[in-house]
Design an enzyme around this catalytic site. Structure first.
Site, mmCIF file in Angstrom:
data_model
loop_
_atom_site.group_PDB
_atom_site.id
_atom_site.type_symbol
_atom_site.label_atom_id
_atom_site.label_comp_id
_atom_site.label_asym_id
_atom_site.label_seq_id
_atom_site.Cartn_x
_atom_site.Cartn_y
_atom_site.Cartn_z
ATOM 1 N N ASP A 141 0.749 -1.244 0.171
ATOM 2 C CA ASP A 141 -0.091 -0.002 0.109
ATOM 3 C C ASP A 141 0.880 1.056 -0.229
ATOM 4 O O ASP A 141 0.458 2.390 -0.649
ATOM 5 C CB ASP A 141 -1.088 -0.057 1.141
ATOM 6 C CG ASP A 141 -0.526 -0.309 2.373
ATOM 7 O OD1 ASP A 141 0.748 -0.418 2.691
ATOM 8 O OD2 ASP A 141 -1.311 -0.233 3.456
HETATM 9 C C1 LAN Z 1 3.676 -0.462 10.083
HETATM 10 C C2 LAN Z 1 3.598 1.036 9.771
HETATM 11 C C3 LAN Z 1 2.904 1.088 8.378
HETATM 12 C C4 LAN Z 1 1.865 0.000 7.956
HETATM 13 C C5 LAN Z 1 0.829 0.430 6.903
HETATM 14 C C6 LAN Z 1 1.456 0.681 5.587
HETATM 15 C C7 LAN Z 1 0.178 1.347 7.515
HETATM 16 C C8 LAN Z 1 -0.117 -1.018 6.587
HETATM 17 O O1 LAN Z 1 -1.178 -0.535 5.751
HETATM 18 C C9 LAN Z 1 0.957 -1.995 6.384
HETATM 19 C C10 LAN Z 1 1.884 -2.376 7.339
HETATM 20 C C11 LAN Z 1 2.818 -1.221 7.800
HETATM 21 C C12 LAN Z 1 3.945 -1.115 7.000
HETATM 22 C C13 LAN Z 1 3.307 -1.574 9.181
HETATM 23 C C14 LAN Z 1 3.740 -2.946 9.612
HETATM 24 C C15 LAN Z 1 4.216 -3.032 11.186
HETATM 25 C C16 LAN Z 1 4.950 -2.019 11.731
HETATM 26 C C17 LAN Z 1 6.191 -1.770 10.920
HETATM 27 C C18 LAN Z 1 4.172 -0.631 11.530
HETATM 28 C C19 LAN Z 1 2.717 -1.078 12.117
HETATM 29 C C20 LAN Z 1 4.859 0.231 12.361
HETATM 30 C C21 LAN Z 1 5.445 -0.678 13.340
HETATM 31 C C22 LAN Z 1 5.142 -2.072 13.163
HETATM 32 C C23 LAN Z 1 6.736 -2.945 13.663
HETATM 33 C C24 LAN Z 1 6.195 -4.345 13.595
HETATM 34 C C25 LAN Z 1 6.934 -2.388 15.134
HETATM 35 C C26 LAN Z 1 7.967 -3.467 15.416
HETATM 36 C C27 LAN Z 1 7.100 -4.606 16.280
HETATM 37 C C28 LAN Z 1 7.141 -5.706 16.143
HETATM 38 C C29 LAN Z 1 6.047 -6.687 16.570
HETATM 39 C C30 LAN Z 1 8.477 -6.463 15.371
#
Ligand code: LAN
Length: 753
Positions: free
Chosen positions: A482
């Protein structure tokens, strides 16, 4: 630029290796580290903080030097982020939604950073700062006093007012995970154990059973520190990485975040490495546990966990696997040679990750863990360790409450794409008033497009990414379905607007499309970073306890819709390119969206809270193939679901617990502008016929707008892995503006106020 803060820690993001003074400056003597107390003050002078935007790499700099202070004045955005008065002028009171958009843009434009993107805090999770600070501590990395001071302030501000503990995320209830780790952070940054805040937090921790009741990740960090013993940590054997690719549970098949966390975890677990003992470590051994430390039977607590932390209890399958690993594999079958081979391959993969991201790493958990691994392997002054230390600054965010850790190294590409789309939805892209802002945004996206796949992508199990965009910036460089889609749409919209140059030529647009087309799953839906590499049954091996849906990729209405709308926009302008595949992709994707609808008519959201967020996307997908309220039962049921949740005042208000429970739950604090915007956007996309409902929502958004054009922060907006919330502060601009702008264009003759 090479600015240096006054404590001598460079905030430069360029490699420092060649600079002769670096080695001296960054090397750190243990005796010093232990003997010297961490300097910590009541507070810093907030007028001395600056956000440094180096082509989309953000870091906060504290100017201790008065001359530097004069040379680098605080910007509007700096002040806004820090909660200092910005003195934005009052604007004429809008009498219609389009004027409200203009006022909103007046304010939001001032927050655009020099490289063209919008920055923001990206906090929420309360386990990220501990990853960074503990990694600093065990790698003997100096912590500047102003960081220490503001970390203390942030954690004090975020302690639960009743019990003094910390949760999994800022709005969550106190947990052992949050409390044991953040307590440790406070001790590292120099807070005394007998400080009233610590006394209260410790009492709460002890009531919950103490650190023996922590989940896996906390136990792992405490073992690395030497505050706990390794026997309390469930096994994470690196030799799993040696499994042939065809093995169904091989780690390359896991969700990118979990495998990138497992990687350094497995390396240090295998080495049973522990930091050098210090007085603080000895003291924490007494503070964090209920029992006498010397008498704790560590192995017996591997599976002890406080119920509050146990969102996803380990399955009997995983418990059996762990039992076999502990009792048979480790003591009997695991030879030195296997362990060594596993460690070596894990390290090789860590090194590839470092190379591919210039040591920024995927996110805020794996990055600090990798730092420790490199420190163990290469010693304190290797290039990799020093570069990691430098890049850690990019994960920190300073605000009025203090210094926190962001979930990623920013939200740059994502928010910039939505900002452009909001202007587009209001029909203002041709208005010369907004051209400079939009030009800068376009230039940013041009600069941030990922131009190449990673080196040896198959070897390090990476997905094709050429032509894509990451969520944050190209340094991190992980394309997400996305993020690619939203950025691509924004680029196409602007480049097809008269007056804007074509910075990204057709070949680069096609690269993005080629990458997007790899994202479809057999079901038709799209996931986040990669198409799933294994079935959801893999969740039986979820060892993290605190998160759900973490082991593999799932299909998401949000990601699927973003790809559908990007492809739809693309084919309007390039009808000849991969026509059949695109047509089929869209058809299958929307079909999948339909299958994901819940019986109540809504869709479950995985990245925003919750049904309101995903229903907006799903209805947009349906609209993109002409299915709306009047001709589609799916769209009708989606709208009816949203309407059934509209509140008296015209707004929507979903609580984050909906993400955990899978049921729509109202937020006790009442309507939220961001959710209201999502709901009215959804209704407008679906052509919901009763305008009164939409108008009431729009009016609420307008009423909440401040006289200077801004909206104020309300409840948290985002989520991941079902249980952890995360802030998207720019949504209060981008989605409100989008809703108002859409309304103004769609119903130009309607009045709201
Ligand atoms: C994110 C941030 C962005 C998010 C979107 C683009 C909004 C979504 O549509 C797809 C998934 C994604 C890229 C995403 C995946 C997981 C993330 C990276 C996070 C929520 C930001 C932080 C999170 C990450 C996993 C945090 C670290 C924690 C762990 C459990 C490893």
């Amino acid at each position: 630029m090479g600015k240096k803060d006054a404590a001598g820690v460079s905030s430069d993001t360029q490699p420092l290796l060649e600079k002769s003074s670096t080695k001296k400056r960054l090397s750190f003597d243990l005796t010093d580290h232990v003997a010297k107390r961490q300097r910590i003050e009541e507070r810093t002078d907030h007028t001395r903080w600056r956000m440094r935007d180096d082509k989309g790499r953000q870091s906060w700099v504290y100017l201790e030097d008065d001359q530097a202070l004069k040379d680098w004045p605080q910007s509007f955005a700096d002040k806004y982020f820090l909660g200092l008065p910005v003195n934005a002028p009052d604007l004429p009171k809008p009498t219609n939604p389009l004027d409200a958009v203009r006022n909103g843009l007046e304010f939001f434009e001032k927050l655009q950073l020099p490289s063209g993107h919008w920055g923001c805090e990206y906090g929420g999770p309360m386990f990220l700062l501990p990853c960074i600070v503990i990694a600093w501590y065990v790698t003997k990395t100096p912590i500047p006093w102003y960081y220490a001071t503001e970390i203390k302030n942030y954690l004090f501000a975020r302690a639960n007012p009743e019990d003094g503990g910390w949760g999994l995320h800022i709005e969550g209830e106190t947990s052992v995970f949050g409390t044991s780790l953040n307590y440790t952070v406070l001790r590292i940054v120099g807070v005394d154990a007998d400080h009233p805040v610590m006394v209260k937090a410790r009492a709460t921790l002890h009531k919950m059973g103490g650190a023996t009741h922590a989940p896996h990740w906390a136990k792992w960090w405490l073992a690395v520190m030497g505050v706990a013993q390794w026997d309390i940590v469930n096994p994470t054997p690196p030799e799993l990485w040696l499994l042939p690719d065809w093995v169904p549970i091989a780690p390359w098949r896991w969700w990118i975040h979990i495998r990138q966390v497992f990687l350094p975890m497995s390396y240090l677990w295998s080495k049973r490495w522990q930091a050098e003992e210090t007085a603080l470590i000895r003291s924490l051994r007494q503070e964090l546990f209920v029992e006498d430390w010397a008498k704790i039977n560590w192995a017996s607590h591997r599976n002890t966990i406080n119920p509050r932390d146990n969102y996803h209890p380990k399955t009997w399958v995983l418990n059996t696997v762990n039992w076999c690993l502990v009792n048979i594999w480790n003591p009997v079958l695991r030879t030195q040679a296997i362990a060594k081979k596993g460690e070596e391959w894990a390290m090789k993969l860590i090194e590839m990750e470092n190379e591919n991201t210039d040591h920024a790493d995927l996110a805020t958990v794996s990055g600090p863990m990798n730092t420790v691994c490199l420190y163990v392997k290469e010693g304190p002054d290797s290039y990799a360790v020093r570069r990691h230390r430098e890049r850690a600054h990019e994960f920190l965010w300073m605000k009025d409450e203090g210094l926190l850790a962001n979930g990623t190294n920013g939200v740059q590409c994502w928010d910039t794409a939505f900002a452009i789309q909001a202007v587009m939805d209001a029909g203002l892209t041709e208005d010369p008033r907004w051209r400079p802002m939009l030009m800068k945004a376009l230039e940013f996206l041009d600069d941030q497009q990922i131009r190449e796949n990673v080196k040896d992508q198959d070897k390090c199990y990476r997905q094709q990414r050429k032509g894509g965009w990451a969520f944050s910036n190209k340094d991190q460089g992980y394309a997400v379905s996305d993020c690619v889609s939203e950025a691509l749409k924004s680029v196409i919209i602007l480049q097809k607007t008269p007056g804007f140059p074509t910075l990204i030529d057709d070949r680069r647009i096609f690269d993005a499309i080629d990458t997007l087309l790899t994202y479809q799953n057999p079901s038709g839906g799209c996931s986040s970073y990669e198409p799933p590499r294994a079935g959801t049954w893999m969740e039986v091996l979820n060892a993290a306890e605190v998160f759900g849906n973490i082991m593999v990729e799932y299909e998401y209405p949000e990601c699927t819709t973003a790809v559908v709308t990007a492809l739809s926009l693309f084919r309007k302008h390039w009808p000849e390119y991969r026509t059949k595949e695109i047509e089929r992709f869209i058809e299958r994707a929307v079909k999948w969206i339909k299958t994901a609808q819940k019986p109540h008519g809504g869709w479950y959201g995985s990245w925003g809270i919750c049904f309101t967020y995903a229903t907006m996307f799903a209805l947009e997908s349906l609209a993109s193939i002409g299915e709306t309220y009047k001709n589609s039962d799916y769209a009708k049921r989606g709208c009816d679901f949203l309407i059934s949740k509209q509140r008296e005042d015209g707004g929507w208000s979903e609580h984050y617990r909906a993400c955990e429970t899978g049921e729509y739950i109202e937020h006790p604090s009442g309507s939220q502008v961001v959710m209201t915007a999502w709901a009215v956007i959804a209704l407008m996309k679906a052509d919901y016929p009763n305008l009164e409902h939409i108008k009431k929502g729009i009016k609420l958004i307008m009423d909440r707008q401040q006289s200077n054009g801004e909206w104020l922060q309300e409840a948290i907006e985002g989520v991941f892995n079902k249980s952890c919330m995360i802030s998207y502060p720019n949504y209060k601009f981008t989605f409100t503006l989008k809703a108002l702008g859409m309304f103004a264009r769609k119903y130009p003759n309607e009045t709201v106020v």
